[in-house]
Design a protein around this motif. Structure first.
Motif, PDB file in Angstrom:
ATOM      1  N   ALA A  98      29.104  35.990  55.347  1.00  0.00           N
ATOM      2  CA  ALA A  98      29.267  36.106  56.795  1.00  0.00           C
ATOM      3  C   ALA A  98      27.993  35.629  57.500  1.00  0.00           C
ATOM      4  O   ALA A  98      26.914  35.604  56.904  1.00  0.00           O
ATOM      5  CB  ALA A  98      29.566  37.550  57.169  1.00  0.00           C
ATOM      6  N   PRO A  99      28.123  35.229  58.766  1.00  0.00           N
ATOM      7  CA  PRO A  99      26.929  34.769  59.516  1.00  0.00           C
ATOM      8  C   PRO A  99      26.022  35.939  59.898  1.00  0.00           C
ATOM      9  O   PRO A  99      25.786  36.228  61.075  1.00  0.00           O
ATOM     10  CB  PRO A  99      27.533  34.095  60.751  1.00  0.00           C
ATOM     11  N   LEU A 100      25.535  36.639  58.883  1.00  0.00           N
ATOM     12  CA  LEU A 100      24.654  37.786  59.076  1.00  0.00           C
ATOM     13  C   LEU A 100      23.409  37.615  58.221  1.00  0.00           C
ATOM     14  O   LEU A 100      23.506  37.256  57.042  1.00  0.00           O
ATOM     15  CB  LEU A 100      25.363  39.093  58.671  1.00  0.00           C
ATOM     16  N   SER A 101      22.259  37.864  58.799  1.00  0.00           N
ATOM     17  CA  SER A 101      21.024  37.827  58.028  1.00  0.00           C
ATOM     18  C   SER A 101      20.884  39.126  57.252  1.00  0.00           C
ATOM     19  O   SER A 101      21.628  40.092  57.473  1.00  0.00           O
ATOM     20  CB  SER A 101      19.823  37.651  58.961  1.00  0.00           C
ATOM     21  N   ALA A 102      19.921  39.155  56.332  1.00  0.00           N
ATOM     22  CA  ALA A 102      19.657  40.382  55.574  1.00  0.00           C
ATOM     23  C   ALA A 102      19.275  41.507  56.523  1.00  0.00           C
ATOM     24  O   ALA A 102      19.711  42.652  56.360  1.00  0.00           O
ATOM     25  CB  ALA A 102      18.540  40.130  54.559  1.00  0.00           C
ATOM     26  N   PHE A 103      18.471  41.204  57.521  1.00  0.00           N
ATOM     27  CA  PHE A 103      18.041  42.208  58.500  1.00  0.00           C
ATOM     28  C   PHE A 103      19.239  42.798  59.229  1.00  0.00           C
ATOM     29  O   PHE A 103      19.332  44.016  59.414  1.00  0.00           O
ATOM     30  CB  PHE A 103      17.073  41.588  59.498  1.00  0.00           C
ATOM     31  N   GLU A 104      20.161  41.951  59.650  1.00  0.00           N
ATOM     32  CA  GLU A 104      21.335  42.414  60.402  1.00  0.00           C
ATOM     33  C   GLU A 104      22.255  43.258  59.524  1.00  0.00           C
ATOM     34  O   GLU A 104      22.811  44.261  59.985  1.00  0.00           O
ATOM     35  CB  GLU A 104      22.087  41.199  60.960  1.00  0.00           C
ATOM     36  N   THR A 105      22.409  42.862  58.265  1.00  0.00           N
ATOM     37  CA  THR A 105      23.239  43.637  57.345  1.00  0.00           C
ATOM     38  C   THR A 105      22.655  45.026  57.116  1.00  0.00           C
ATOM     39  O   THR A 105      23.362  46.037  57.198  1.00  0.00           O
ATOM     40  CB  THR A 105      23.365  42.900  55.994  1.00  0.00           C
ATOM     41  N   VAL A 106      21.357  45.070  56.828  1.00  0.00           N
ATOM     42  CA  VAL A 106      20.689  46.353  56.599  1.00  0.00           C
ATOM     43  C   VAL A 106      20.714  47.200  57.868  1.00  0.00           C
ATOM     44  O   VAL A 106      20.928  48.415  57.802  1.00  0.00           O
ATOM     45  CB  VAL A 106      19.240  46.129  56.126  1.00  0.00           C
ATOM     46  N   LEU A 107      20.523  46.562  59.008  1.00  0.00           N
ATOM     47  CA  LEU A 107      20.531  47.293  60.284  1.00  0.00           C
ATOM     48  C   LEU A 107      21.868  47.990  60.512  1.00  0.00           C
ATOM     49  O   LEU A 107      21.917  49.136  60.971  1.00  0.00           O
ATOM     50  CB  LEU A 107      20.238  46.334  61.436  1.00  0.00           C
ATOM     51  N   GLY A 108      22.962  47.318  60.179  1.00  0.00           N
ATOM     52  CA  GLY A 108      24.272  47.921  60.359  1.00  0.00           C
ATOM     53  C   GLY A 108      24.503  49.107  59.442  1.00  0.00           C
ATOM     54  O   GLY A 108      24.917  50.184  59.891  1.00  0.00           O
ATOM     55  N   TYR A 109      24.208  48.930  58.167  1.00  0.00           N
ATOM     56  CA  TYR A 109      24.438  50.012  57.198  1.00  0.00           C
ATOM     57  C   TYR A 109      23.460  51.170  57.386  1.00  0.00           C
ATOM     58  O   TYR A 109      23.865  52.342  57.404  1.00  0.00           O
ATOM     59  CB  TYR A 109      24.329  49.464  55.768  1.00  0.00           C
ATOM     60  N   VAL A 110      22.191  50.860  57.521  1.00  0.00           N
ATOM     61  CA  VAL A 110      21.185  51.901  57.668  1.00  0.00           C
ATOM     62  C   VAL A 110      21.326  52.609  59.012  1.00  0.00           C
ATOM     63  O   VAL A 110      21.154  53.823  59.107  1.00  0.00           O
ATOM     64  CB  VAL A 110      19.765  51.313  57.505  1.00  0.00           C
ATOM     65  N   GLY A 111      21.653  51.856  60.056  1.00  0.00           N
ATOM     66  CA  GLY A 111      21.858  52.477  61.372  1.00  0.00           C
ATOM     67  C   GLY A 111      22.979  53.496  61.356  1.00  0.00           C
ATOM     68  O   GLY A 111      22.858  54.592  61.920  1.00  0.00           O
ATOM     69  N   ALA A 112      24.093  53.160  60.690  1.00  0.00           N
ATOM     70  CA  ALA A 112      25.214  54.102  60.592  1.00  0.00           C
ATOM     71  C   ALA A 112      24.835  55.314  59.761  1.00  0.00           C
ATOM     72  O   ALA A 112      25.134  56.457  60.122  1.00  0.00           O
ATOM     73  CB  ALA A 112      26.426  53.399  59.973  1.00  0.00           C
ATOM     74  N   ALA A 113      24.143  55.089  58.634  1.00  0.00           N
ATOM     75  CA  ALA A 113      23.730  56.199  57.770  1.00  0.00           C
ATOM     76  C   ALA A 113      22.750  57.113  58.507  1.00  0.00           C
ATOM     77  O   ALA A 113      22.805  58.341  58.372  1.00  0.00           O
ATOM     78  CB  ALA A 113      23.094  55.663  56.498  1.00  0.00           C
ATOM     79  N   MET A 114      21.850  56.532  59.299  1.00  0.00           N
ATOM     80  CA  MET A 114      20.909  57.334  60.087  1.00  0.00           C
ATOM     81  C   MET A 114      21.643  58.196  61.108  1.00  0.00           C
ATOM     82  O   MET A 114      21.294  59.364  61.319  1.00  0.00           O
ATOM     83  CB  MET A 114      19.912  56.428  60.805  1.00  0.00           C
ATOM     84  N   THR A 115      22.646  57.625  61.759  1.00  0.00           N
ATOM     85  CA  THR A 115      23.422  58.377  62.746  1.00  0.00           C
ATOM     86  C   THR A 115      24.095  59.584  62.102  1.00  0.00           C
ATOM     87  O   THR A 115      24.064  60.694  62.642  1.00  0.00           O
ATOM     88  CB  THR A 115      24.488  57.472  63.394  1.00  0.00           C
ATOM     89  N   LYS A 116      24.676  59.381  60.932  1.00  0.00           N
ATOM     90  CA  LYS A 116      25.360  60.471  60.237  1.00  0.00           C
ATOM     91  C   LYS A 116      24.374  61.559  59.803  1.00  0.00           C
ATOM     92  O   LYS A 116      24.603  62.751  60.042  1.00  0.00           O
ATOM     93  CB  LYS A 116      26.092  59.939  59.004  1.00  0.00           C
ATOM     94  N   SER A 117      23.281  61.157  59.167  1.00  0.00           N
ATOM     95  CA  SER A 117      22.343  62.146  58.619  1.00  0.00           C
ATOM     96  C   SER A 117      21.620  62.916  59.717  1.00  0.00           C
ATOM     97  O   SER A 117      21.429  64.129  59.601  1.00  0.00           O
ATOM     98  CB  SER A 117      21.332  61.459  57.698  1.00  0.00           C
ATOM     99  N   THR A 118      21.218  62.253  60.788  1.00  0.00           N
ATOM    100  CA  THR A 118      20.542  62.962  61.880  1.00  0.00           C
ATOM    101  C   THR A 118      21.507  63.887  62.612  1.00  0.00           C
ATOM    102  O   THR A 118      21.099  64.954  63.074  1.00  0.00           O
ATOM    103  CB  THR A 118      19.911  61.972  62.876  1.00  0.00           C
ATOM    104  N   THR A 119      22.775  63.490  62.694  1.00  0.00           N
ATOM    105  CA  THR A 119      23.777  64.368  63.312  1.00  0.00           C
ATOM    106  C   THR A 119      23.901  65.668  62.529  1.00  0.00           C
ATOM    107  O   THR A 119      23.916  66.757  63.111  1.00  0.00           O
ATOM    108  CB  THR A 119      25.148  63.666  63.382  1.00  0.00           C
ATOM    109  N   VAL A 120      23.965  65.556  61.202  1.00  0.00           N
ATOM    110  CA  VAL A 120      24.063  66.744  60.356  1.00  0.00           C
ATOM    111  C   VAL A 120      22.806  67.606  60.500  1.00  0.00           C
ATOM    112  O   VAL A 120      22.882  68.835  60.588  1.00  0.00           O
ATOM    113  CB  VAL A 120      24.281  66.339  58.882  1.00  0.00           C
TER     114      VAL A 120
END
Length: 256
Positions: A98-120
């Motif tokens: 996909a037209p995604l850089s490594a930074f953008e891929t990590v940002l999407g996955y890590v950003g979602a994981a951060m949202t979940k963990s900080t919510t808990v």
């Protein structure tokens, strides 16, 4: 960095958050029940024998440790599972093409994981207030440390998700390494209570510095220098970031 594909980042983020939403009540009920049990067991059994630690009521003293314990495990689990699933199903090749850089891929996955963990973690904080009076003396540093630690362990979880060859291996590091290090890292006690040489040995546990820095933002008390704690936390973050960059540069277990 210019021209970030925010639409692609958001697509990954929404996909991961949708999976979290499907198990929202379970995901939030578990930390509430677990936190309540900790206060019933630790508060009653230990709190009745040890009323204060460094001038802080014992029930309130363990709140930052409880939040960190949950933040560590949730960050690792959510980030590792998020990236391991595409590898397991084979859709990782679609992401890589996909037209995604490594930074953008990590940002999407890590950003979602951060949202979940900080919510808990915040749910645990709210639950703790039902049992004890929790004060936060340094709210802005508290938020900063919370986000930095969440980002660090989500990156670590991302690495674990790529390293693991099966779902069983996803649980090895959180259960057999991180959780014991947290319990032995002063989550529920002050390391000043330990006799030598155990106190000195404990100082080699990096989790000690993360927990103490976070506790300092609540009560202004810490067993180690806060500056050292912040430096160690930042160093771990940089190391994880470097490992992730190496993984994408070499294709380690991403293309095989």
């Amino acid at each position: 960095m210019t021209g970030i594909n925010w639409r692609g980042v958001l697509a990954i983020y929404k996909f991961e958050m949708h999976r979290f939403a499907r198990t929202l009540w379970t995901g939030l009920a578990v930390p509430v029940i677990t936190t309540s049990l900790y206060f019933i067991v630790f508060g009653s059994a230990i709190g009745s024998r040890m009323s204060e630690v460094d001038g802080v009521p014992y029930g309130a003293f363990i709140v930052p440790g409880l939040m960190m314990l949950s933040l560590f495990t949730e960050s690792i689990f959510n980030a590792s599972f998020g990236i391991h699933m595409p590898r397991f199903t084979g859709t990782i090749y679609e992401i890589l093409s996909a037209p995604l850089s490594a930074f953008e891929t990590v940002l999407g996955y890590v950003g979602a994981a951060m949202t979940k963990s900080t919510t808990v973690a915040l749910v645990i904080l709210l639950t703790a207030n039902l049992f004890v009076d929790v004060r936060i003396e340094h709210p802005l540093p508290m938020i900063a440390f919370l986000l930095l630690i969440a980002a660090t362990f989500c990156l670590f979880g991302f690495i674990v998700g790529i390293w693991a060859k099966g779902f069983e291996q996803l649980q090895v590091i959180p259960l057999l390494i991180v959780t014991p290090m947290t319990f032995l890292g002063g989550a529920f006690y002050s390391i000043d209570m330990l006799a030598e040489p155990w106190r000195t040995v404990t100082l080699f546990n990096p989790v000690v510095y993360l927990i103490n820095a976070f506790r300092w933002t609540f009560y202004g008390t810490s067993d180690v220098a806060v500056g050292v704690s912040f430096a160690i936390t930042l160093a771990i973050f940089v190391i994880c970031l470097a490992v992730v960059a190496w993984i994408f540069r070499t294709g380690y277990r991403l293309k095989s």
